[in-house]
Design a protein around this motif. Structure first.
Motif, mmCIF file in Angstrom:
data_model
loop_
_atom_site.group_PDB
_atom_site.id
_atom_site.type_symbol
_atom_site.label_atom_id
_atom_site.label_comp_id
_atom_site.label_asym_id
_atom_site.label_seq_id
_atom_site.Cartn_x
_atom_site.Cartn_y
_atom_site.Cartn_z
ATOM 1 N N ALA A 220 0.820 -1.291 -0.022
ATOM 2 C CA ALA A 220 -0.141 0.025 -0.005
ATOM 3 C C ALA A 220 0.789 1.475 -0.062
ATOM 4 C CB ALA A 220 -0.830 0.126 1.203
ATOM 5 N N GLY A 221 2.046 1.200 0.903
ATOM 6 C CA GLY A 221 2.644 2.281 0.999
ATOM 7 C C GLY A 221 3.440 2.517 -0.638
ATOM 8 N N TRP A 223 2.297 1.815 -3.587
ATOM 9 C CA TRP A 223 1.391 2.402 -4.347
ATOM 10 C C TRP A 223 0.898 3.780 -4.160
ATOM 11 C CZ3 TRP A 223 0.656 0.811 -9.012
ATOM 12 C CH2 TRP A 223 0.620 -0.828 -9.201
ATOM 13 N N THR A 224 1.131 4.228 -2.797
ATOM 14 C CA THR A 224 0.728 5.630 -2.405
ATOM 15 C C THR A 224 1.987 6.474 -2.980
ATOM 16 O OG1 THR A 224 -0.068 4.868 -0.498
ATOM 17 C CG2 THR A 224 0.447 7.117 -0.552
ATOM 18 N N TYR A 225 3.210 6.002 -2.877
ATOM 19 C CA TYR A 225 4.324 6.890 -3.382
ATOM 20 C C TYR A 225 4.191 6.919 -5.090
ATOM 21 C CZ TYR A 225 7.245 7.412 0.592
ATOM 22 O OH TYR A 225 7.812 7.827 2.077
ATOM 23 N N ALA A 228 1.764 9.295 -5.929
ATOM 24 C CA ALA A 228 2.245 10.673 -5.748
ATOM 25 C C ALA A 228 3.217 11.071 -6.922
ATOM 26 C CB ALA A 228 2.954 10.542 -4.543
#
Lengths: 244, 558
Positions: A220-221, A223-225, A228
């Motif tokens: 999830a982290g 994918w967040t990066y 962004a």
């Protein structure tokens, strides 16, 4: 505007030796949100002050800014600590804002700041895991933390003006507004950034993988990066993709 | 149908994205990637078919006129796209098993797909921004493909040489793009070419002619990408990457310099001096690359220098105005070098079982180095050596273009054909053969077939890529020099070649055992150390890093 006024702006749109102030501040601030605010707001303050001036900055200031950018780009080659690396790159990049037309400078400052913001987050993440973020001490992150390494690589590339990151269009914009002398300075700066980025990545991600115990970035982290970075690319293409 | 060009980069991009999203098994990854590569190849074949059918050049802007992202359908883009998609498909298929036991399988295919997309965008780019984005990305993607083994420091170290050399070449292209934008107020290639055709003498900074300055900057970008002398060190040293990447690099990426010069032919046609400079750089690279290839004792490095020599010849062809010939050359070299790299493993494997070398005349001459015991009369052989190739070459060229001798560039290339043909025949003089006349006849026949094929195909390329006859003539004219000087040079070169071969035959006839002198030994040492260029660059690099470190210490790291 008076020379003194320009020198004051030189604290925020770095002019050596006033650039020392920002670098000392950023390396001493350990609070992450504050670091992020500094990276985002520092050049904008300078641009706000610059907007109060009448007309374009004098040529000697622009040349000074170019020399500052060159100095910090060269020094970037020998930096092994990621936090300081961000500070030096920020100094080198913001120095180029003096070259850009006032109307677009704030946007380009944002493009230069955002990848550094992400990089600061990644640095904090490394510091949490290992107690420090230095090249060479835990070689082989790609083996131990593949997701983290992938995000790190793309963020570093975005920071050093690799297309299609918006910083690429900012650099092009700087070229468009430069005289032949400044263009050769820009060439050297861009070349040094590429070299420094390769040295940084080589020192962090390449190697036999001596830190297997490290916990990788969660899916999830990652994918967040990625989201962004994608937003950054799309934003850059929409707002600066037509470079003029 | 020509809108299909928009799909070309989209298919490999979608494949890369799908691989990332599905995170599937190796079989799934391979299927997605090869499926996309096959589809891309089929699309390029259709597009080339349309182009061969006489379709007109068209530009498709993806995000409007003002933003980057427009692609062009024209003969050059359709032909180059087919070559790239073909080589990419072969490399994809080869990699499925070759990379099976390597880590980072999905990453490798993702990067391979992204590289294919970037290359396709590069050849189809219709505006300078798109071209710059693709041109930059190729260097970065290649860096990570060469560093596929993330445990290997040396792979990254030599990959970095490639990256930094490519960046050295990227930046002149940026400046060229900026100068063109400043002059014409547009990034569109078509509009820029129209603008320069209308006003070829437009000036830039310091009153310099824009066309010459831009052409020189583009040539610099091409030199870095195509490993020209002084910007070549990355090529022979980047052998640490996986074999399929080496194949892709030597067969495809390194050829981009020739493509770039062709893409900007509309600017080169208004220059003169720059083309001469390109010729000289190409010539020096071809000679040095060939000399270094012959003197290396490392097979891989030798292959690298062989590519360098070929790239020198390709750039030299551009320098004499034979632009389309450079495209033919890069395709032929790509296919030949790609085959060499991809079959290297099989050859090594087979050689371990059986050397597989037929014990014939060639073997005794090349491997056992046994010269012939009885030889033909040297004067007769020298005459054949000098006369046959030139007759074959002139006839072949005359067949395709009667005005052949009007083109200085074509005459210059003829000399290279002459020397090569003569070298081939000279070998027969030294070879041991039961039937020397049969051997000579066979060699002459082969040479004729090769020359005819080369001439015919290059003529077809010329007509396809540059259908406007006047434009073709203009390129040759731009590369030309004053006729009196040219005739004098042709005369001198002819005498040098004739006297040189006669001397070679005479010396071979009276050959004895003679130790090489100190001059030759020193020269050999210089060649084997690659002119100390790598050492010089390493020293400069260390010096710069040392300066950076000292500055940081003096300034207390702030």
């Amino acid at each position: 505007m008076s020379t003194l006024g320009y020198l004051l702006i030189g604290f925020f749109l770095p002019l050596f030796p006033f650039s020392i102030g920002f670098n000392a501040l950023l390396t001493r601030v350990t609070n992450l949100p504050l670091r992020l605010i500094l990276l985002l707001a520092w050049p904008q303050i300078g641009l706000l002050l610059l907007a109060q001036t009448d007309g374009a900055p004098p040529a000697w200031i622009v040349t000074w800014a170019m020399a500052t950018s060159l100095l910090y780009s060269l020094r970037l080659l020998a930096v092994r600590e990621l936090g300081r690396w961000i500070a030096f790159l920020a100094t080198a990049a913001w120095g180029l804002l003096w070259l850009l037309p006032a109307a677009q400078a704030a946007l380009h400052a944002l493009w230069f700041s955002l990848p550094l913001l992400l990089l600061a987050l990644l640095t904090a993440s490394l510091e949490r895991r290992f107690g420090g973020a230095y090249t060479g001490i835990y070689q082989g992150l790609a083996q131990a933390m593949p997701r983290f390494s992938a995000v790190l690589v793309i963020t570093v590339l975005a920071a050093v003006a690799t297309p299609p990151a918006p910083t690429f269009f900012s650099m092009l914009s700087a070229f468009l507004n430069a005289t032949p002398g400044l263009m050769s300075g820009l060439v050297a700066v861009w070349l040094l950034w590429t070299w420094a980025a390769a040295r940084l990545l080589q020192g962090l991600i390449v190697g036999p993988g001596t830190c297997e115990a490290a916990v990788d970035l969660e899916r999830a982290g990652a994918w967040t990066y990625t989201a962004a970075l994608l937003t950054l690319v799309v934003g850059g293409a929409v707002f600066s993709g037509g470079v003029a | 149908m020509d809108k299909l060009i928009l799909l070309l980069p989209a298919v490999p991009l979608a494949s890369a994205l799908l691989i990332l999203l599905t995170a599937g098994t190796r079989t799934v990854v391979a299927r997605i990637s090869i499926g996309a590569a096959t589809l891309t190849f089929l699309l390029t074949a259709i597009l080339l078919g349309i182009s061969l059918g006489g379709a007109e050049t068209r530009v498709f802007a993806l995000f409007g006129e003002r933003t980057a992202g427009s692609l062009m359908f024209d003969p050059l883009s359709s032909l180059m796209a087919l070559v790239i998609a073909g080589i990419s498909l072969i490399v994809h298929v080869y990699s499925v098993r070759y990379m099976a036991e390597e880590s980072g399988y999905a990453r490798f295919f993702t990067l391979l797909d992204l590289m294919t997309a970037a290359l396709l965008v590069m050849v189809a780019a219709a505006d300078l921004l798109t071209l710059l984005v693709a041109w930059h990305l190729i260097g970065v993607l290649l860096y990570f493909l060469l560093g596929q083994d993330t445990r290997s420091q040396s792979a990254y170290r030599y990959g970095f040489w490639t990256l930094i050399t490519y960046r050295i070449g990227d930046l002149p292209l940026v400046i060229a793009a900026v100068l063109l934008y400043q002059a014409f107020g547009t990034w569109s290639l078509a509009a820029i070419f129209d603008g320069i055709a209308l006003n070829p003498h437009i000036q830039t900074y310091f009153g310099l002619p824009l066309a010459e300055v831009v052409a020189a900057l583009i040539a610099l970008a091409a030199f870095a990408r195509s490993a020209q002398f002084l910007l070549h060190t990355w090529l022979p040293y980047t052998m640490e990457g996986p074999t399929p990447v080496s194949a892709l690099m030597h067969a495809g990426i390194v050829n981009a310099g020739g493509f770039l010069i062709n893409r900007f032919a509309a600017i080169y046609v208004h220059t003169g001096g720059v083309l001469h400079w390109i010729f000289v750089v190409g010539l020096v690279t071809a000679i040095i690359g060939s000399v270094l290839m012959l003197t290396q004792n490392d097979v891989k490095k030798s292959l690298g220098y062989s590519t360098m020599g070929q790239m020198g010849f390709m750039i030299m062809e551009c320098g004499v105005g034979a632009f389309s010939l450079a495209i033919y050359h890069l395709i032929a070299h790509g296919v030949f070098k790609g085959t060499l790299f991809l079959s290297a493993g099989t050859v090594i494997g087979e050689a371990r079982q059986n050397d597989g070398v037929p014990k014939d005349d060639l073997y005794t001459f090349v491997v056992q180095r046994r010269p012939a015991r009885s030889r033909q009369p040297w004067l007769l052989m020298a005459a054949i050596t000098l006369a046959v190739p030139i007759v074959v070459l002139v006839l072949a060229h005359w067949l395709v273009a009667e005005d052949f001798f009007q083109k200085q560039g074509a005459v210059v290339l003829l000399f290279f054909g002459w020397v090569t043909g003569a070298q081939l025949l000279f070998s027969t003089y030294r070879m041991q053969s039961e039937n020397p006349l049969r051997l000579i006849a066979l060699i002459i026949f082969s040479f004729t077939v090769v020359v005819l094929g080369y001439t015919m195909i290059s003529h077809v390329f010329d007509v396809f890529l540059y259908p406007d006859e006047q434009f073709r003539a203009s390129i040759y004219a731009a590369a030309g020099i004053d006729l009196r000087w040219f005739d004098a040079l042709v005369g001198i070169m002819s005498v040098v070649i004739v006297v040189g071969w006669l001397r070679a035959y005479y010396a071979e006839r009276n050959a004895g055992v003679k130790r090489p002198g100190p001059v030759w030994l020193n020269l050999y040492a210089l060649f084997s150390r690659e002119f100390y260029i790598v050492d010089l660059y390493s020293r400069l690099t260390r010096a710069l890093l040392s300066v950076a470190e000292r500055l940081n210490v003096w300034l207390r790291w702030v």
